[in-house]
Design a protein around this motif. Structure first.
Motif, mmCIF file in Angstrom:
data_model
loop_
_atom_site.group_PDB
_atom_site.id
_atom_site.type_symbol
_atom_site.label_atom_id
_atom_site.label_comp_id
_atom_site.label_asym_id
_atom_site.label_seq_id
_atom_site.Cartn_x
_atom_site.Cartn_y
_atom_site.Cartn_z
ATOM 1 N N PRO A 365 0.847 -1.203 0.000
ATOM 2 C CA PRO A 365 0.000 0.000 0.000
ATOM 3 C C PRO A 365 0.878 1.247 0.000
ATOM 4 O O PRO A 365 2.015 1.230 0.489
ATOM 5 C CB PRO A 365 -0.801 -0.127 1.293
ATOM 6 N N SER A 366 0.371 2.340 -0.546
ATOM 7 C CA SER A 366 1.192 3.536 -0.749
ATOM 8 C C SER A 366 1.846 4.020 0.538
ATOM 9 O O SER A 366 3.011 4.432 0.544
ATOM 10 C CB SER A 366 0.333 4.658 -1.357
ATOM 11 N N ALA A 367 1.126 3.977 1.665
ATOM 12 C CA ALA A 367 1.704 4.469 2.920
ATOM 13 C C ALA A 367 2.891 3.617 3.357
ATOM 14 O O ALA A 367 3.871 4.138 3.911
ATOM 15 C CB ALA A 367 0.641 4.492 4.015
ATOM 16 N N LEU A 368 2.835 2.308 3.099
ATOM 17 C CA LEU A 368 3.901 1.414 3.557
ATOM 18 C C LEU A 368 5.141 1.485 2.676
ATOM 19 O O LEU A 368 6.219 1.041 3.084
ATOM 20 C CB LEU A 368 3.379 -0.023 3.611
ATOM 21 N N ARG A 369 4.995 2.020 1.473
ATOM 22 C CA ARG A 369 6.171 2.143 0.604
ATOM 23 C C ARG A 369 7.178 3.139 1.155
ATOM 24 O O ARG A 369 8.358 3.099 0.777
ATOM 25 C CB ARG A 369 5.734 2.558 -0.807
ATOM 26 N N ARG A 370 6.737 4.029 2.022
ATOM 27 C CA ARG A 370 7.621 5.032 2.610
ATOM 28 C C ARG A 370 8.104 4.597 3.994
ATOM 29 O O ARG A 370 8.504 5.425 4.807
ATOM 30 C CB ARG A 370 6.899 6.374 2.691
ATOM 31 N N CYS A 371 8.025 3.274 4.240
ATOM 32 C CA CYS A 371 8.405 2.743 5.548
ATOM 33 C C CYS A 371 9.422 1.619 5.374
ATOM 34 O O CYS A 371 9.633 1.103 4.270
ATOM 35 C CB CYS A 371 7.182 2.189 6.285
ATOM 36 N N PRO A 391 12.231 8.361 7.885
ATOM 37 C CA PRO A 391 12.248 9.820 8.043
ATOM 38 C C PRO A 391 12.536 10.557 6.744
ATOM 39 O O PRO A 391 12.051 11.678 6.542
ATOM 40 C CB PRO A 391 13.362 10.058 9.071
ATOM 41 N N GLY A 392 13.321 9.954 5.869
ATOM 42 C CA GLY A 392 13.643 10.632 4.606
ATOM 43 C C GLY A 392 12.504 10.644 3.601
ATOM 44 O O GLY A 392 12.524 11.423 2.653
ATOM 45 N N LEU A 393 11.524 9.762 3.802
ATOM 46 C CA LEU A 393 10.431 9.656 2.842
ATOM 47 C C LEU A 393 9.069 10.023 3.438
ATOM 48 O O LEU A 393 8.132 10.327 2.708
ATOM 49 C CB LEU A 393 10.333 8.205 2.306
#
Length: 398
Positions: A365-371, A391-393
């Motif tokens: 899911p889109s939110a988890l791609r930044r994790c 933190p960078g994303l």
């Protein structure tokens, strides 16, 4: 249109139950299409009539269809030769005549998926009952559209298709030939067909019904099949216990042992599944009279997702626990999973989940791609994967 897919361990009367289920639905007033896959026409043996590539009327409101994989394979290859005619002529290749072709392994499965898609899109019936192969092969077949689409996107990503006018120039600059427009057009057509098939399987009115004989082997097979279906996000409505022995078997009869095994398996299943029993007739059912005598459960509207808790959609939910624990949690229902047989691998924006003999790669899911993945745990029948924001994303202020 509702779609009912029947599968289970081999040799458990799966085909007979598919025919009996379709017959029961038709006699309840539902326009029903029964779709078979077996080359040996076991479906026709159960119905007491021949079935084949031409849809045949069994009785009012019940039609049976058994596609011919050989003809579909020949037609597909002939069309491919026509599209590649210029390249074949340039190479001096000899054309293959359709009459000399025999289906390759897997042609039966492709024919079934094509027929499933065509029947669902035609909307000429209210119910489609599909006699799937035995569970291991059926699970691989049901996974094929999603897996093939993923392979197509990786091999020929549409966003990287160069403009048709620039392709020759880019090819000379790169020093290697670029894929032709025909190749991308073919891939786009395959993508469209696979997407349509996947949409039928993912539809809220599509359910899988398991058929098994109650006993140790049947219990193991049902547990494995349920795990594979859950990993694919496919919904189940009923577990049909087939060939159930009568309760009045004498205690000193040789059937006393099998009856005790059946009772134990049924008691275990009834705590987990919506179980319906079908009696053993003492013979192989043949013809519509025998099929009706089985009393197989039909496909009433109450058996479709949304009307029955057992057929609720299988959802992989993301829970926001940033305020409490600083993580996002992805919950994956995996009934029957064993901790030692689980494996997780993240690759870019995808997560590969292996559970027992099954494996599935899904986009995050889109939110988890930044994790980043922080850990995982199996609690009961649910695998939870924890993600920590990078933190960078991650957007500032969250």
């Amino acid at each position: 249109m509702r779609t009912l897919l029947l599968t289970g361990p081999g040799g458990t009367g799966r085909t007979t139950l598919a025919a009996a289920t379709a017959l029961a639905a038709a006699r309840q007033g539902t326009r029903t299409l029964l779709l078979g896959t077996d080359r040996d026409d076991t479906l026709g043996a159960a119905l007491g009539m021949r079935t084949g590539p031409a849809p045949a009327l069994v009785e009012p409101r019940l039609t049976v269809w058994r596609p011919d994989p050989a003809q579909g394979f020949r037609d597909g290859l002939a069309a491919l030769q026509d599209r590649a005619a210029s390249a074949l002529d340039l190479l001096g290749a000899a054309r293959l005549d359709p009459e000399e072709l025999t289906p390759l392994p897997g042609a039966d499965d492709l024919a079934l998926l094509r027929a499933l898609r065509e029947a669902a899109l035609a909307e000429a019936h209210d119910l489609l009952v599909v006699d799937l192969p035995a569970a291991p092969r059926a699970l691989a077949l049901l996974a094929a559209p999603e897996e093939l689409r993923r392979c197509l996107r990786r091999l020929l990503p549409p966003e990287r298709q160069a403009a048709r006018a620039l392709r020759p120039v880019l090819g000379r600059l790169a020093g290697v030939p670029l894929p032709t427009g025909a190749l991308y057009e073919t891939a786009a057509r395959w993508e469209l067909e696979l997407a349509a098939t996947e949409a039928v399987l993912a539809d809220r009115n599509t359910v899988v019904r398991l058929v098994a004989e109650p006993g140790p082997a049947g219990a193991d097979a049902v547990r494995t099949a349920a795990l594979g279906l859950a990993l694919r996000g496919l919904r189940t409505d009923l577990l049909v216990a087939n060939r159930v022995l009568p309760e009045d078997v004498p205690a000193d009869s040789w059937l006393g042992g099998p009856l005790a095994q059946q009772r134990k398996a049924l008691a275990e299943w009834q705590g987990t599944y919506d179980v319906r029993t079908v009696p053993h007739l003492g013979r192989d059912p043949r013809g519509t009279d025998d099929l009706a005598a089985l009393g197989a459960p039909g496909a009433a509207p109450g058996a479709v997702p949304g009307a029955d808790a057992h057929a609720a959609p299988v959802e992989w939910t993301v829970t926001d626990r940033l305020a409490e624990d600083g993580v996002l949690v992805w919950s994956i229902p995996l009934p029957g999973a064993v901790r030692e047989e689980l494996d997780l691998v993240r690759r870019g924006d995808e997560l590969a989940v292996a559970a027992g003999p099954f494996r599935r790669t899904v986009p995050l899911p889109s939110a988890l791609r930044r994790c980043t993945v922080d850990g995982a745990a199996l609690r009961g029948d649910t695998l939870t994967v924890r993600f920590t924001p990078d933190p960078g994303l991650w957007p500032r202020g969250r």
